[in-house]
Design an enzyme around this catalytic site. Structure first.
Site, PDB file in Angstrom:
ATOM      1  N   HIS A   1      29.460   5.287   1.213  1.00 13.44           N
ATOM      2  CA  HIS A   1      28.147   5.085   0.592  1.00 13.44           C
ATOM      3  C   HIS A   1      27.895   6.187  -0.421  1.00 13.44           C
ATOM      4  O   HIS A   1      28.363   7.314  -0.263  1.00 13.44           O
ATOM      5  CB  HIS A   1      27.028   5.054   1.640  1.00 13.44           C
ATOM      6  CG  HIS A   1      27.016   6.241   2.554  1.00 13.44           C
ATOM      7  ND1 HIS A   1      27.850   6.347   3.636  1.00 13.44           N
ATOM      8  CD2 HIS A   1      26.281   7.376   2.542  1.00 13.44           C
ATOM      9  CE1 HIS A   1      27.637   7.494   4.250  1.00 13.44           C
ATOM     10  NE2 HIS A   1      26.681   8.148   3.599  1.00 13.44           N
TER      11      HIS A   1
ATOM     12  N   ASN B   1      29.337  11.964   0.451  1.00 14.16           N
ATOM     13  CA  ASN B   1      29.831  12.881   1.465  1.00 14.16           C
ATOM     14  C   ASN B   1      31.063  12.253   2.116  1.00 14.16           C
ATOM     15  O   ASN B   1      31.005  11.105   2.555  1.00 14.16           O
ATOM     16  CB  ASN B   1      28.753  13.142   2.519  1.00 14.16           C
ATOM     17  CG  ASN B   1      27.518  13.789   1.923  1.00 14.16           C
ATOM     18  OD1 ASN B   1      27.626  14.611   1.015  1.00 14.16           O
ATOM     19  ND2 ASN B   1      26.342  13.422   2.422  1.00 14.16           N
TER      20      ASN B   1
ATOM     21  N   HIS C   1      24.774   8.227  -2.184  1.00 11.61           N
ATOM     22  CA  HIS C   1      23.344   8.538  -2.208  1.00 11.61           C
ATOM     23  C   HIS C   1      22.909   8.539  -3.672  1.00 11.61           C
ATOM     24  O   HIS C   1      23.453   9.304  -4.486  1.00 11.61           O
ATOM     25  CB  HIS C   1      23.090   9.926  -1.614  1.00 11.61           C
ATOM     26  CG  HIS C   1      23.461  10.059  -0.175  1.00 11.61           C
ATOM     27  ND1 HIS C   1      22.532  10.021   0.845  1.00 11.61           N
ATOM     28  CD2 HIS C   1      24.665  10.231   0.424  1.00 11.61           C
ATOM     29  CE1 HIS C   1      23.146  10.183   2.009  1.00 11.61           C
ATOM     30  NE2 HIS C   1      24.440  10.319   1.782  1.00 11.61           N
TER      31      HIS C   1
ATOM     32  N   GLN D   1      29.679  13.827   6.141  1.00  9.81           N
ATOM     33  CA  GLN D   1      29.495  12.381   6.285  1.00  9.81           C
ATOM     34  C   GLN D   1      29.147  12.042   7.728  1.00  9.81           C
ATOM     35  O   GLN D   1      29.876  12.408   8.650  1.00  9.81           O
ATOM     36  CB  GLN D   1      30.782  11.650   5.875  1.00  9.81           C
ATOM     37  CG  GLN D   1      30.653  10.129   5.934  1.00  9.81           C
ATOM     38  CD  GLN D   1      31.925   9.418   5.488  1.00  9.81           C
ATOM     39  OE1 GLN D   1      32.970  10.051   5.248  1.00  9.81           O
ATOM     40  NE2 GLN D   1      31.845   8.106   5.379  1.00  9.81           N
TER      41      GLN D   1
HETATM   42  P1  AMP Z   1      25.818  10.705   5.184  1.00 11.27           P
HETATM   43  O1  AMP Z   1      25.331  11.907   5.945  1.00 11.27           O
HETATM   44  O2  AMP Z   1      26.274  10.991   3.797  1.00 11.27           O
HETATM   45  O3  AMP Z   1      26.822   9.923   5.993  1.00 11.27           O
HETATM   46  O4  AMP Z   1      24.541   9.806   4.974  1.00 11.27           O
HETATM   47  C1  AMP Z   1      24.105   8.840   5.877  1.00 11.27           C
HETATM   48  C2  AMP Z   1      22.727   8.444   5.451  1.00 11.27           C
HETATM   49  O5  AMP Z   1      22.409   7.211   6.049  1.00 11.27           O
HETATM   50  C3  AMP Z   1      21.629   9.436   5.874  1.00 11.27           C
HETATM   51  O6  AMP Z   1      20.922   9.883   4.712  1.00 11.27           O
HETATM   52  C4  AMP Z   1      20.733   8.601   6.788  1.00 11.27           C
HETATM   53  O7  AMP Z   1      19.373   8.917   6.642  1.00 11.27           O
HETATM   54  C5  AMP Z   1      21.043   7.191   6.345  1.00 11.27           C
HETATM   55  N1  AMP Z   1      20.861   6.150   7.337  1.00 11.27           N
HETATM   56  C6  AMP Z   1      21.350   6.119   8.599  1.00 11.27           C
HETATM   57  N2  AMP Z   1      21.027   4.945   9.179  1.00 11.27           N
HETATM   58  C7  AMP Z   1      20.329   4.223   8.276  1.00 11.27           C
HETATM   59  C8  AMP Z   1      19.714   2.947   8.281  1.00 11.27           C
HETATM   60  N3  AMP Z   1      19.768   2.153   9.360  1.00 11.27           N
HETATM   61  N4  AMP Z   1      19.066   2.529   7.175  1.00 11.27           N
HETATM   62  C9  AMP Z   1      19.012   3.334   6.084  1.00 11.27           C
HETATM   63  N5  AMP Z   1      19.574   4.545   6.003  1.00 11.27           N
HETATM   64  C10 AMP Z   1      20.217   4.984   7.094  1.00 11.27           C
END
Ligand code: AMP
Ligand code: ZN
Length: 113
Positions: free
Chosen positions: A99, A86, A101, A93
């Site tokens: 990152h 994203n 997924h 995002q």
């Molecule tokens: P995005 O929306 O693509 O930016 O994805 C961010 C992702 O990070 C989401 O799926 C969250 O659940 C995940 N996330 C946020 N904080 C943490 C954390 N401390 N450890 C693991 N995953 C996280």
């Protein structure tokens, strides 16, 4: 990036369930999994997003896909998996550290969202 949660995970300042780590990449379970396997694969270097990838930092992206292929085998995802990035506000995002997924263990629909 002092206030970046993924940089803090890289530095070990906040906990994460890591499944892979090397000099340039770390992979860990997502806190809110959307599939039986939901891992985030990130560069250790703080890159904000896909829009900031250029010739100076793109090698790690190829490496992330090598790691993804390795994880697919390790998690036994013989039927496939989905890799999602994203980028920015419209991309959905929420964490501003690049990152990917890595999701598997169920069938996904397309188009997403
Ligand atoms: P995005 O929306 O693509 O930016 O994805 C961010 C992702 O990070 C989401 O799926 C969250 O659940 C995940 N996330 C946020 N904080 C943490 C954390 N401390 N450890 C693991 N995953 C996280
Ligand atoms: Zn960061």
């Amino acid at each position: 990036m002092d206030d970046c949660i993924f940089c803090k995970i890289v530095k070990g300042e906040i906990p994460a369930k890591k499944v892979y780590e090397d000099d340039t990449v770390v992979a860990f379970h997502d806190l809110e999994p959307q599939a039986p396997v939901h891992v985030l694969i990130i560069p250790k270097e703080h890159i904000c997003c896909a829009a900031a990838v250029d010739e100076t930092n793109s090698a790690v992206i190829a490496h992330i896909f090598e790691v993804a292929a390795k994880l697919g085998k390790e998690f036994g995802l013989d039927k496939g998996y989905r890799i999602v990035n994203n980028c920015g506000e419209d991309g959905g995002q929420t964490v501003k550290h690049l990152h990917f997924h890595f999701m598997g263990g169920r069938a996904f629909t397309w188009p997403a969202g």
